[in-house]
Design a protein around this motif. Sequence first.
Motif, mmCIF file in Angstrom:
data_model
loop_
_atom_site.group_PDB
_atom_site.id
_atom_site.type_symbol
_atom_site.label_atom_id
_atom_site.label_comp_id
_atom_site.label_asym_id
_atom_site.label_seq_id
_atom_site.Cartn_x
_atom_site.Cartn_y
_atom_site.Cartn_z
ATOM 1 N N ASP A 122 0.810 -1.211 0.000
ATOM 2 C CA ASP A 122 0.000 0.000 0.000
ATOM 3 C C ASP A 122 0.842 1.259 0.000
ATOM 4 O OD1 ASP A 122 -2.285 -1.297 -0.176
ATOM 5 O OD2 ASP A 122 -2.943 -1.027 1.889
ATOM 6 N N THR A 123 1.970 1.206 0.661
ATOM 7 C CA THR A 123 2.709 2.465 0.810
ATOM 8 C C THR A 123 3.765 2.662 -0.259
ATOM 9 O OG1 THR A 123 4.139 1.322 2.362
ATOM 10 C CG2 THR A 123 2.343 2.615 3.275
ATOM 11 N N LEU A 124 4.857 1.945 -0.134
ATOM 12 C CA LEU A 124 5.983 2.237 -1.008
ATOM 13 C C LEU A 124 5.670 1.856 -2.457
ATOM 14 C CD1 LEU A 124 8.662 3.521 -0.718
ATOM 15 C CD2 LEU A 124 9.714 1.282 -0.534
ATOM 16 N N CYS A 125 4.993 0.729 -2.620
ATOM 17 C CA CYS A 125 4.654 0.290 -3.971
ATOM 18 C C CYS A 125 3.829 1.352 -4.683
ATOM 19 C CB CYS A 125 3.893 -1.026 -3.887
ATOM 20 S SG CYS A 125 2.929 -1.448 -5.317
ATOM 21 N N ALA A 126 2.774 1.820 -4.004
ATOM 22 C CA ALA A 126 1.935 2.857 -4.598
ATOM 23 C C ALA A 126 2.757 4.101 -4.875
ATOM 24 C CB ALA A 126 0.773 3.169 -3.666
ATOM 25 N N ALA A 127 3.573 4.482 -3.896
ATOM 26 C CA ALA A 127 4.363 5.702 -4.052
ATOM 27 C C ALA A 127 5.279 5.594 -5.259
ATOM 28 C CB ALA A 127 5.182 5.945 -2.788
ATOM 29 N N LEU A 128 5.974 4.474 -5.374
ATOM 30 C CA LEU A 128 6.938 4.332 -6.478
ATOM 31 C C LEU A 128 6.232 4.381 -7.825
ATOM 32 C CD1 LEU A 128 9.289 1.553 -5.082
ATOM 33 C CD2 LEU A 128 9.810 3.960 -5.430
ATOM 34 N N ILE A 129 5.141 3.651 -7.929
ATOM 35 C CA ILE A 129 4.439 3.631 -9.219
ATOM 36 C C ILE A 129 3.894 5.013 -9.564
ATOM 37 C CG2 ILE A 129 2.393 2.751 -10.381
ATOM 38 C CD1 ILE A 129 2.967 0.058 -9.202
ATOM 39 N N LEU A 130 3.315 5.665 -8.578
ATOM 40 C CA LEU A 130 2.752 6.981 -8.870
ATOM 41 C C LEU A 130 3.852 7.982 -9.212
ATOM 42 C CD1 LEU A 130 -0.080 7.080 -6.196
ATOM 43 C CD2 LEU A 130 -0.316 6.807 -8.643
ATOM 44 N N ILE A 131 4.976 7.894 -8.531
ATOM 45 C CA ILE A 131 6.086 8.802 -8.865
ATOM 46 C C ILE A 131 6.580 8.503 -10.270
ATOM 47 C CG2 ILE A 131 8.473 9.442 -8.315
ATOM 48 C CD1 ILE A 131 7.776 8.906 -5.369
ATOM 49 N N GLY A 132 6.696 7.200 -10.566
ATOM 50 C CA GLY A 132 7.129 6.819 -11.906
ATOM 51 C C GLY A 132 6.224 7.406 -12.975
ATOM 52 N N LEU A 133 4.926 7.360 -12.721
ATOM 53 C CA LEU A 133 3.982 7.932 -13.678
ATOM 54 C C LEU A 133 4.120 9.439 -13.724
ATOM 55 C CD1 LEU A 133 0.755 5.881 -12.850
ATOM 56 C CD2 LEU A 133 2.276 5.571 -14.794
ATOM 57 N N SER A 176 -0.418 15.174 -13.139
ATOM 58 C CA SER A 176 0.469 15.000 -11.982
ATOM 59 C C SER A 176 -0.215 15.431 -10.708
ATOM 60 C CB SER A 176 1.732 15.831 -12.156
ATOM 61 O OG SER A 176 2.280 15.570 -13.384
ATOM 62 N N PHE A 177 -0.960 16.511 -10.822
ATOM 63 C CA PHE A 177 -1.670 16.989 -9.642
ATOM 64 C C PHE A 177 -2.608 15.901 -9.132
ATOM 65 C CE2 PHE A 177 -5.272 19.248 -7.698
ATOM 66 C CZ PHE A 177 -4.595 19.866 -6.665
ATOM 67 N N LYS A 178 -3.280 15.262 -10.077
ATOM 68 C CA LYS A 178 -4.204 14.211 -9.669
ATOM 69 C C LYS A 178 -3.448 13.023 -9.074
ATOM 70 C CE LYS A 178 -8.098 15.563 -12.376
ATOM 71 N NZ LYS A 178 -8.748 15.548 -13.677
ATOM 72 N N LEU A 179 -2.284 12.727 -9.654
ATOM 73 C CA LEU A 179 -1.479 11.636 -9.085
ATOM 74 C C LEU A 179 -1.100 11.947 -7.652
ATOM 75 C CD1 LEU A 179 0.859 10.708 -12.063
ATOM 76 C CD2 LEU A 179 -1.007 9.376 -11.120
ATOM 77 N N VAL A 180 -0.704 13.193 -7.427
ATOM 78 C CA VAL A 180 -0.335 13.587 -6.062
ATOM 79 C C VAL A 180 -1.520 13.411 -5.130
ATOM 80 C CG1 VAL A 180 0.323 15.539 -4.619
ATOM 81 C CG2 VAL A 180 1.447 15.178 -6.812
ATOM 82 N N LEU A 181 -2.685 13.824 -5.620
ATOM 83 C CA LEU A 181 -3.885 13.679 -4.785
ATOM 84 C C LEU A 181 -4.155 12.215 -4.474
ATOM 85 C CD1 LEU A 181 -6.530 16.194 -6.140
ATOM 86 C CD2 LEU A 181 -5.338 16.229 -3.979
#
Lengths: 159, 139, 492, 118, 106, 98, 187
Positions: free
Chosen positions: E42-53, E63-68
């Motif tokens: 839930d945490t790092l996996c999501a963070a890494l994928i969203l940052i990658g995107l 990007s704003f939506k990804l951050v949200l």
Amino acid sequence: MTHIISLTITLFLLWLGLSGHFEPLLILIGVASTLLVVFLATRMEVIDHESHPIHLTVRLLSFWGYLAREIVLANIDVIKRILTPGKSISPQMITLPLPQKSDLGRVIYANAITLTPGTVSVQLDRDTITVHALAKETADALATGEMARKVPDDGTAAG
Amino acid sequence: MKHNLILRVIAKLLIPIIVLYALYVQFHGDFGPGGGFQAGVIFSVAFIFYALVYGIETAERVMPESVLRILASLGVLIYAGTGVATMLLGGNFLDYNVLASNPIAGQHIGILVIELGVGITVSSVMLLIFFIFAGRARQ
Amino acid sequence: MIETHTSLLLVVIPLLAAPVTAILPNGRLPWLLTLAVSWLCFVLAIWQFMQVMDGSVISYELGGWEPPWGIEYRIDIVNAFVALIVAGMAAVTLPYALLSVEQEIPKDRISLFYATLLLCLDGLLGIAMTGDVFNLFVFLEISSLSSYTLISMGRQRKALTASYQYLIMGTIGATFLLIGIGLIYSETGSLNMVDLNNRLPAVFEHRTVHTAFAFIVVGVGLKLAMFPLHLWLPNAYTYAPSAVTVFLAATATKVAVYVMLRMVFNVFSTGFAYVTPTDDMFLLLGVFGVVFASISAIGQKDAKRLLAYSSVAQIGYILLGIGFASALGLTAAVVHIFNHALMKAALFMAVGALVYRIGSSHITQIRGLGRQMPWTFGALVIAGLSLIGVPGTAGFISKWYLVLAAIEQQAWVIAIVILAGSLLAVIYIWKLVEALFFQPAIDDTKSVREAPLSLLVPTWILVLANIYFGLNTELTVNAATIAVQVLENIPQ
Amino acid sequence: MDFIFGHYNYWIVIILMMAGFYTVISRGNLIKKITGLNIFQTSVFLLYISIGNVEGGTTPIIAEGVEQYSNPLPHVLILTAIVVGVATTALGLALVVRIREEYGTIEEEDIHKQDESL
Amino acid sequence: MVLDILSWIFLVAGGLLGIIGGIGIHRFPDFFTRLHAAGTTDTLCAALILIGLGLQSGLTLASFKLVLIFAFILFTSPTASHALANAALHGGLEPLLDDAEEEAGS
Amino acid sequence: MMYTAAALAILITMGLALARALLGPTVYDRILSVNMFGTKTVLLIAVFAFLSGQTDILDIALVYALINFIGVVAVLKLIEQGNFFTSGEKDEREVESE
Amino acid sequence: MIDNLLNITLLAFLAITAFAIIRIRNLFAVIMLFGIYSLLSAGLFVVLDAADVAFTEAAVGAGISTVLMLATLALTKNHEEKPPAHRPWLPMIVVLVTGAALVYGTVDIPSFSDSEAPAHKHVAPRYIEEGFKETGVPNLVTAVLASYRGFDTLGEVTVIFTAGIGVLLLLGRRRGRKRGDEDNNET
């Protein structure tokens, strides 16, 4: 009152960010929507220092930086344990003191514990927090209280 | 209260955002996915969340059942009323072109208004249904 | 302005009235509004019927988009005829409903109840008017959901299970219809009935279309309680509040029959429908329906339930008419839709009057009441005669045409079945008459008086209509003949 | 083979339909029946959406540089159908609650027993 | 180009992390320990994928939506985990504990 | 290509979570996997948005991120209290689960 | 390619979940799996380019359906389904016949995502080509939903309204009628 104003501004900025359309009509609708939300939130009595900790902004930011590092380290630790063949874990249930004075502080602390894999806050009482840890080492690391000290706490509002 | 402490704080934080998001979905159905129905559901979900955390009675104080009944009817009336308005203006039922001087503007107004009707009815009916189901336990 | 929008107003007026009714205070005001709306609809329906009586067609483009891109209301005599039945029955039922509903429905639910009734009326009218298959599905659901609710309002707890059973079967039916619509859409790309009719012949050979046809027939068959799919109907009609039973028995299945006719003849067309063995299937189901349902009716101990089984049997007759695949057979079917609405509504009203007085329709409870409630009893007898098909009543006309159609096709077995059905009807109606008139009243009901006027007048209006349309066949048969031409796509 | 894979969506949709339909008509538990009904309906939604899909198409929202859109009409129909499904579910569940209050059970068998014993 | 490589790294790392977490919820013996494994995804996996995107889309609405999305996951995920653990404990689910004494023995 | 890799990885994770949901054994394990499945769906939708170049779709991921956990909260509330009515503030008793 | 893979995998998951829902008798677990079912179908709708439908499924599945089913479960208290008393062979036959009919019909259906299918050649092109020009709405689904087929949507709202009134009539606050009083006092 300051909370209401700051909530209004935050929400409106959020609207602009979501919307991405800057026509007069939509801006107008955005203002109306924001006001409606604030009105409803006031009716629900969900606006206060807990939901909207403007006074903690700076400390929260620095805490998040610390937390991010912790999360990464903890993740690596858990991954190692998952991938180690054989018995790699030693689950623990520990009870720690809860030094935070405000509800918000306690919640941040509890969530921070949960966010770092390897530890999950199971129960939150008035002065103590019960944590389930994946391994003895993680439990010990938490018991040092380092994280507890870093949690931004609103000293004025006692829970 | 136990776990409710965390839930309460998180709920305070999230509910205004969910409601705002619902309104965003309501008014941006023209441009992206979404529209009245989805917005209505999200809106009601925000209240359901509120009711779960703070209790049904509190939620009903914020949004009384009688108001919800009126709102549910109102939404349908707004939608059908738009149709009647277009009829009175000389068009066919729901022909939004006649609502403004040029067809595009008319369509725009029409769609905005009827989506609002949809949103109002859906959110209030969903919430009403939830209140009725959840409040049933009291009896 | 009203001329151009008549058809639409028929649907929109109840639609607007329903939410208003829902927020009115309980009391007689909701009823008054519903009554006004139903009469207004009746007037509009008559007007509309006059306009298309000569075989012309009214087309109304909703939203101003021309079909097939937008939804079209396309009123020919068939739609107008069905709409007239629905609106007319609503107009007669509502005066009847006032006292009956006050007795059976909790006081604090009256306004919601009438709102649901209006929604049901609206759904049925919407089905009758639309020229778009998906729009039909939507309005079908409006009428279905509201009828589930209405049925569940019955006083016995079995009303709830009856309603649940209907909900499950009705939803399966609607979903089957939806599958069928999806499949024909995938083959033609259209949802407009006229457009579909033009485009379907090109793909008649496709197996997808065959499946779509089967699903639509089964789906609609569930709604109209076609013989093996009728299981929901007896319970639903037995346990629903009296006024609801009257209204639904007179309209809901009729509208479903209309949908069947429309789908089979105007969406697919005669050419398609009778290449497949559909006509034989309809005949078979019709025969079984008539025989089994009539026999079941005889075995019933509850007057409402008895009549409900009789409804299934009558639907069997209508299916026979469709199955003959001839002008005569279809005429019989269309006339029977109308006549059956008249007589079944009258019968249920009479039984409802008994329920109003003694709170039950069980055959042991209503014994001897015929003497104490002569007018109610009289209505029941005359409507019963019509159901049997005695000359001089409306029921005779449709049976007559049905027999003629059977003879025309030299289907002697079916002709015999039709007559046998009438004989069975004699038995079950006699069962009611015997209980009501020739058996002594039980002690509890000795002091029961005649039903109040507001129940009797609507009942007798329908009874007189039964006689009138039995003697003067011109109107119904003419209308039916033109309707059949429309259904068979015969240019006029 | 092409045929099997060209219709892959439809095969699964048929399996889902059968599964849902079977649950509705074979199970005695009233809530389970409603779940089955939901599966049945969802499979129909998938049927429509599969019909509406176009090779290389995108979501039917007008955007620059997109030439092929998926067919919006099935989407619209299914939006309506989903709403109808929710409405039916809500009403069905309300009926289940009332039945449970009157009969004390939500098993069809027990309800029949009670009805017959009267 | 550099961004592409970074995105690759983030996305693949995130994906792997997710899979490992998925393995974890099968490898760990009881509910409470599985909770930790799910936590990693839930945490790092999501963070890494969203940052990658996010690296691919740059400073845009997306990007704003990804951050949200990330922020919401960050708020809701621990809350849900905590609530779940709490409920399980009160629901009478005994965590499989590894006491120090026993550990010495095993 | 990189999106494909990420999407595949997420699919595998979803499969693992699904397996856990089917296996149980306790109801909590199932809730856990539903929650995890929700997060993975959010990620899958986000990745697919980039894969197909339609960033409008991110709205759907956003809505899941916002409201998926409310379902979980509802389940937990039900397990703990046996109904939705009690506000929880004054409620200490535990109704036995399942 | 990846589109197809996603599509195939998600559909397979969906089928697995559906069978699990049939087999599992604990109603709690059923509702949990139903949540997964809804998530999967929303994912599939996204993959099949139906963003609006996915959005609706997301909102409904995650928000309303689960909560309503749980609320019903809370009120009915029977969390375990009884095993069927006898082998239901009649439903099996009915279902198999239905399935056979569907397979028969699917043989001639245009291949999946075939852009030449009749469904895409008749009514739909007008929406795609003219929809934006005629309504000024870039989201064609909204354009069709609210304008071309606006009357359907009116019907849809009415359906929801009907359901709301129906639930009010059935379960509304004050109990108007008393039948048996056996199990009315559940708190």
